[in-house]
Design a protein around this motif. Structure first.
Motif, PDB file in Angstrom:
ATOM      1  N   LEU A  26       0.701  -1.240  -0.021  1.00  9.00           N
ATOM      2  CA  LEU A  26       0.088   0.215   0.003  1.00  9.00           C
ATOM      3  C   LEU A  26       0.802   1.317  -0.062  1.00  9.00           C
ATOM      4  O   LEU A  26       0.218   2.351  -0.346  1.00  9.00           O
ATOM      5  N   SER A  27       2.246   1.346   0.554  1.00  5.76           N
ATOM      6  CA  SER A  27       2.908   2.563   0.392  1.00  5.76           C
ATOM      7  C   SER A  27       3.365   2.838  -1.092  1.00  5.76           C
ATOM      8  O   SER A  27       3.699   3.947  -1.183  1.00  5.76           O
ATOM      9  N   THR A  28       2.829   2.074  -1.996  1.00  5.74           N
ATOM     10  CA  THR A  28       3.162   2.402  -3.595  1.00  5.74           C
ATOM     11  C   THR A  28       1.946   3.267  -4.083  1.00  5.74           C
ATOM     12  O   THR A  28       1.780   3.709  -5.140  1.00  5.74           O
ATOM     13  N   LEU A  29       1.029   3.258  -3.141  1.00  3.48           N
ATOM     14  CA  LEU A  29      -0.337   3.994  -3.721  1.00  3.48           C
ATOM     15  C   LEU A  29       0.010   5.573  -3.679  1.00  3.48           C
ATOM     16  O   LEU A  29       0.403   5.989  -2.650  1.00  3.48           O
ATOM     17  N   LEU A  30      -0.618   6.022  -4.427  1.00  2.00           N
ATOM     18  CA  LEU A  30      -0.343   7.489  -4.547  1.00  2.00           C
ATOM     19  C   LEU A  30      -1.453   8.199  -3.900  1.00  2.00           C
ATOM     20  O   LEU A  30      -2.759   7.960  -4.984  1.00  2.00           O
ATOM     21  N   PRO A  31      -1.775   9.390  -3.344  1.00  2.00           N
ATOM     22  CA  PRO A  31      -3.091  10.142  -3.121  1.00  2.00           C
ATOM     23  C   PRO A  31      -3.207  11.020  -4.535  1.00  2.00           C
ATOM     24  O   PRO A  31      -2.374  11.557  -5.247  1.00  2.00           O
ATOM     25  N   TYR A  32      -4.575  10.968  -4.831  1.00  4.36           N
ATOM     26  CA  TYR A  32      -4.937  11.856  -5.712  1.00  4.36           C
ATOM     27  C   TYR A  32      -5.988  12.979  -5.433  1.00  4.36           C
ATOM     28  O   TYR A  32      -6.486  12.584  -4.455  1.00  4.36           O
ATOM     29  N   ILE A  33      -6.039  13.926  -5.946  1.00  2.00           N
ATOM     30  CA  ILE A  33      -7.015  15.063  -5.806  1.00  2.00           C
ATOM     31  C   ILE A  33      -8.063  14.875  -6.906  1.00  2.00           C
ATOM     32  O   ILE A  33      -7.672  15.162  -8.079  1.00  2.00           O
ATOM     33  N   PRO A  34      -9.348  14.977  -6.418  1.00  2.00           N
ATOM     34  CA  PRO A  34     -10.477  15.172  -7.699  1.00  2.00           C
ATOM     35  C   PRO A  34     -10.591  16.578  -8.002  1.00  2.00           C
ATOM     36  O   PRO A  34     -10.452  17.401  -7.213  1.00  2.00           O
ATOM     37  N   PRO A  44      -2.660  13.256  -9.564  1.00  2.00           N
ATOM     38  CA  PRO A  44      -1.743  13.115  -8.320  1.00  2.00           C
ATOM     39  C   PRO A  44      -1.072  14.043  -7.735  1.00  2.00           C
ATOM     40  O   PRO A  44      -0.944  15.228  -8.146  1.00  2.00           O
ATOM     41  N   LEU A  45      -1.561  13.921  -6.127  1.00  2.00           N
ATOM     42  CA  LEU A  45      -1.056  14.953  -5.407  1.00  2.00           C
ATOM     43  C   LEU A  45       0.213  15.642  -5.380  1.00  2.00           C
ATOM     44  O   LEU A  45       0.694  16.778  -5.511  1.00  2.00           O
ATOM     45  N   HIS A  46       1.243  14.917  -5.963  1.00  2.00           N
ATOM     46  CA  HIS A  46       2.759  14.906  -6.051  1.00  2.00           C
ATOM     47  C   HIS A  46       2.849  15.976  -7.197  1.00  2.00           C
ATOM     48  O   HIS A  46       3.778  16.903  -7.392  1.00  2.00           O
ATOM     49  N   LEU A  48       0.447  18.344  -8.066  1.00  2.00           N
ATOM     50  CA  LEU A  48      -0.170  19.532  -7.523  1.00  2.00           C
ATOM     51  C   LEU A  48       0.541  20.322  -6.378  1.00  2.00           C
ATOM     52  O   LEU A  48       0.560  21.612  -6.491  1.00  2.00           O
ATOM     53  N   ALA A  49       1.367  19.625  -5.571  1.00  2.00           N
ATOM     54  CA  ALA A  49       1.738  20.146  -4.362  1.00  2.00           C
ATOM     55  C   ALA A  49       2.721  21.407  -4.802  1.00  2.00           C
ATOM     56  O   ALA A  49       2.659  22.332  -4.375  1.00  2.00           O
ATOM     57  N   PRO A  50       3.554  21.301  -5.694  1.00  2.00           N
ATOM     58  CA  PRO A  50       4.739  22.404  -6.167  1.00  2.00           C
ATOM     59  C   PRO A  50       3.863  23.667  -6.624  1.00  2.00           C
ATOM     60  O   PRO A  50       4.342  24.621  -6.698  1.00  2.00           O
ATOM     61  N   LYS A  51       2.773  23.418  -7.120  1.00  2.05           N
ATOM     62  CA  LYS A  51       1.890  24.471  -7.686  1.00  2.05           C
ATOM     63  C   LYS A  51       1.381  25.581  -6.600  1.00  2.05           C
ATOM     64  O   LYS A  51       0.749  26.657  -6.897  1.00  2.05           O
ATOM     65  N   ASN A  52       1.325  25.256  -5.304  1.00  4.16           N
ATOM     66  CA  ASN A  52       0.755  25.935  -4.097  1.00  4.16           C
ATOM     67  C   ASN A  52      -0.649  26.270  -4.600  1.00  4.16           C
ATOM     68  O   ASN A  52      -0.861  27.730  -4.541  1.00  4.16           O
ATOM     69  N   ILE A  53      -1.659  25.756  -4.928  1.00  2.00           N
ATOM     70  CA  ILE A  53      -2.696  25.840  -5.327  1.00  2.00           C
ATOM     71  C   ILE A  53      -3.460  26.319  -3.872  1.00  2.00           C
ATOM     72  O   ILE A  53      -3.505  25.651  -2.895  1.00  2.00           O
TER      73      ILE A  53
END
Length: 130
Positions: A26-34, A44-46, A48-53
């Motif tokens: 399960l550590s290979t699963l990535l969180p996604y943002i709808p 994928p969250l990774h 979006l994270a750098p975009k500082n939305i």
């Protein structure tokens, strides 16, 4: 519910066998943002994270229609965060609107009777009462 599954593990019937066993890391699963505007659009969250939305809305709902048990679990997160932070109430950042939705009026009433709804809707009240 997860605790219950660990306490009462499912077991195969005596004499049963498995055709195949699957092991998931399960550590290979990535969180996604709808979104935006649809749960069918996922990023994928990774990415979006750098975009500082800026987050404007947050939702406590479930893809399985927010049963009272789902809301109870979400309320426990609020309580656990407060306990871990010396009783400091979890806060929603200014400018962010938090929406809580139950599957039905009946499920909301159950969550209200259990106190889960109030924990998320009015955290100051439950902390003062405890």
């Amino acid at each position: 519910m997860v605790d219950e599954l660990f306490a009462n593990r499912l077991r195969a019937d005596r004499g049963a066998y498995y055709i195949k066993k699957l092991y998931l890391n399960l550590s290979t699963l990535l969180p996604y943002i709808p979104g935006p505007n649809s749960v069918k659009i996922l990023t994928p969250l990774h990415d979006l994270a750098p975009k500082n939305i800026k987050v404007e809305k947050g939702y406590i709902i479930s893809y399985t229609n927010s049963r009272s048990s789902d809301l109870k679990t979400a309320a426990k997160v609020f309580q656990d965060v407060a306990k871990a932070n010396s009783g400091r109430i979890p806060q929603i950042t200014d400018g962010v609107k938090l929406y809580i939705a139950a599957a039905s009026a009946r499920e909301q009433a159950i969550a209200e009777d259990e106190g889960s709804w109030q924990i998320m809707a009015a955290p100051r009240l439950w902390l003062q009462a405890s």
